[in-house]
Design an enzyme around this catalytic site. Structure first.
Site, PDB file in Angstrom:
ATOM      1  N   ASP A 133       0.820  -1.217   0.000  1.00  0.00           N
ATOM      2  CA  ASP A 133       0.000   0.000   0.000  1.00  0.00           C
ATOM      3  C   ASP A 133       0.854   1.269   0.000  1.00  0.00           C
ATOM      4  O   ASP A 133       0.322   2.364  -0.068  1.00  0.00           O
ATOM      5  CB  ASP A 133      -0.925  -0.018   1.230  1.00  0.00           C
ATOM      6  CG  ASP A 133      -1.988   1.062   1.194  1.00  0.00           C
ATOM      7  OD1 ASP A 133      -2.481   1.380   0.094  1.00  0.00           O
ATOM      8  OD2 ASP A 133      -2.331   1.599   2.264  1.00  0.00           O
TER       9      ASP A 133
ATOM     10  N   SER B 287      -7.128   4.992   0.097  1.00  0.00           N
ATOM     11  CA  SER B 287      -7.354   3.664  -0.469  1.00  0.00           C
ATOM     12  C   SER B 287      -8.811   3.268  -0.260  1.00  0.00           C
ATOM     13  O   SER B 287      -9.366   3.443   0.828  1.00  0.00           O
ATOM     14  CB  SER B 287      -6.439   2.635   0.195  1.00  0.00           C
ATOM     15  OG  SER B 287      -5.083   2.995   0.048  1.00  0.00           O
TER      16      SER B 287
ATOM     17  N   GLN C  73      -5.441  -2.215  -6.619  1.00  0.00           N
ATOM     18  CA  GLN C  73      -6.019  -1.289  -5.638  1.00  0.00           C
ATOM     19  C   GLN C  73      -6.692  -0.127  -6.358  1.00  0.00           C
ATOM     20  O   GLN C  73      -6.191   0.346  -7.384  1.00  0.00           O
ATOM     21  CB  GLN C  73      -4.942  -0.742  -4.699  1.00  0.00           C
ATOM     22  CG  GLN C  73      -5.485   0.190  -3.615  1.00  0.00           C
ATOM     23  CD  GLN C  73      -4.381   0.759  -2.737  1.00  0.00           C
ATOM     24  OE1 GLN C  73      -3.823   1.800  -3.028  1.00  0.00           O
ATOM     25  NE2 GLN C  73      -4.072   0.072  -1.656  1.00  0.00           N
TER      26      GLN C  73
END
Length: 288
Positions: free
Chosen positions: A204, A229, A279
């Site tokens: 991430d 996110s 993502q």
């Protein structure tokens, strides 16, 4: 291990308060919200601790539902959805102050032989030893205090394959892709779950760089967009160590409607594809 790696291992060492309930630490930071990779990594630890040995995780799918508050513990509630002959499935909810902030489903698979095997080829890039660390590279764009803070809290050694873009001309010419070498800034133990959860944390850190790279500097005070996110998915193809160099290639196939999609592939030093990542992030222009 370095201080930052010790802190990462400590973050992933959850307190078990019931058979299927775990509590994770959330450190005090100046960030507005808890780092998403931390929550995903902790949730995967909680799931993994309810699975019998010999069944490594092969995939996870997660949603970031609410921003987490730094300094407030997060409770992870594990639901044992399936314990089959080959696959084990867990659902984990991350709860903070009575509200669900995160949801994850993870699947674990007993290793078996397969008749089909192929993979994409790892791109040819400079070796990590020939590249500057991200901390050294951002010195030109950040003040000394900011660099020290970045270095202090970063448990990973990150090395961008392409030099960071600073000028408007460099940013405008950039393609929607990025690549970075990474490894923990110190050795981890031999527990495979810790290595998987550490890379979940790291996945991430830079994935949405591919969305940002043609629009704003990746570091510095000239950021145009606030980002968060929204969801995160990973597939683990082969064993690896998070304290060995891994190449994380990233690209953004589409952005629009305030959202941007990033896809990533993680290769080990031998060129094996070990992890695939997808993502989506929310991008909103920052208010000045």
């Amino acid at each position: 291990m370095g201080d930052a790696v010790d802190q990462l291992v400590d973050l992933l060492d959850l307190e078990q308060i019931e058979v299927n309930i775990f509590r994770g630490r959330s450190p005090e930071e100046s960030l507005q919200r808890v780092f998403g990779g931390q929550v995903a990594g902790q949730a995967l630890v909680a799931a993994g601790r309810t699975v019998e040995e010999g069944r490594p995780v092969h995939s996870l799918h997660a949603y970031f539902l609410r921003p987490g508050m730094p300094g407030v513990p997060i409770v992870y509630q594990v639901d044992r959805l399936r314990d089959g002959r080959s696959f084990t499935t867990r659902r984990v909810l991350g709860v903070q102050q009575g509200k669900t902030i995160f949801a994850l489903t993870a699947d674990f698979h007993k290793p078996e032989e397969g008749e089909i095997e192929h993979q994409v080829t790892m791109p040819e890039v400079p070796a990590p030893e020939s590249l500057p660390s991200a901390v050294d590279e951002v010195t030109q764009g950040l003040g000394a205090e900011a660099v020290r803070n970045l270095n202090r809290r970063q448990p990973f050694d990150l090395r961008y394959v392409n030099r960071l873009r600073w000028t408007d001309e460099e940013i405008a010419a950039a393609e929607q892709r990025s690549a970075v070498w990474l490894r923990t800034d110190g050795k981890l133990g031999d527990d495979p779950l810790i290595h998987v959860c550490a890379v979940t944390y790291a996945s991430d850190l830079t994935l949405l760089d591919a969305v940002r790279v043609g629009n704003e500097p990746l570091f510095g005070n000239r950021r145009k967009f606030d980002l968060a996110s929204l969801d995160h998915a990973m597939w683990f193809h082969r064993p690896f160590r998070a304290d060995d160099w891994l190449l994380y290639t990233q690209e953004s196939p589409v952005a629009g409607g305030g959202r941007g999609l990033g896809t990533g592939q993680i290769f080990d030093r031998e060129g094996r594809l070990v992890v695939s990542v997808v993502q989506e992030g929310l991008f909103r222009r920052m208010r000045r």
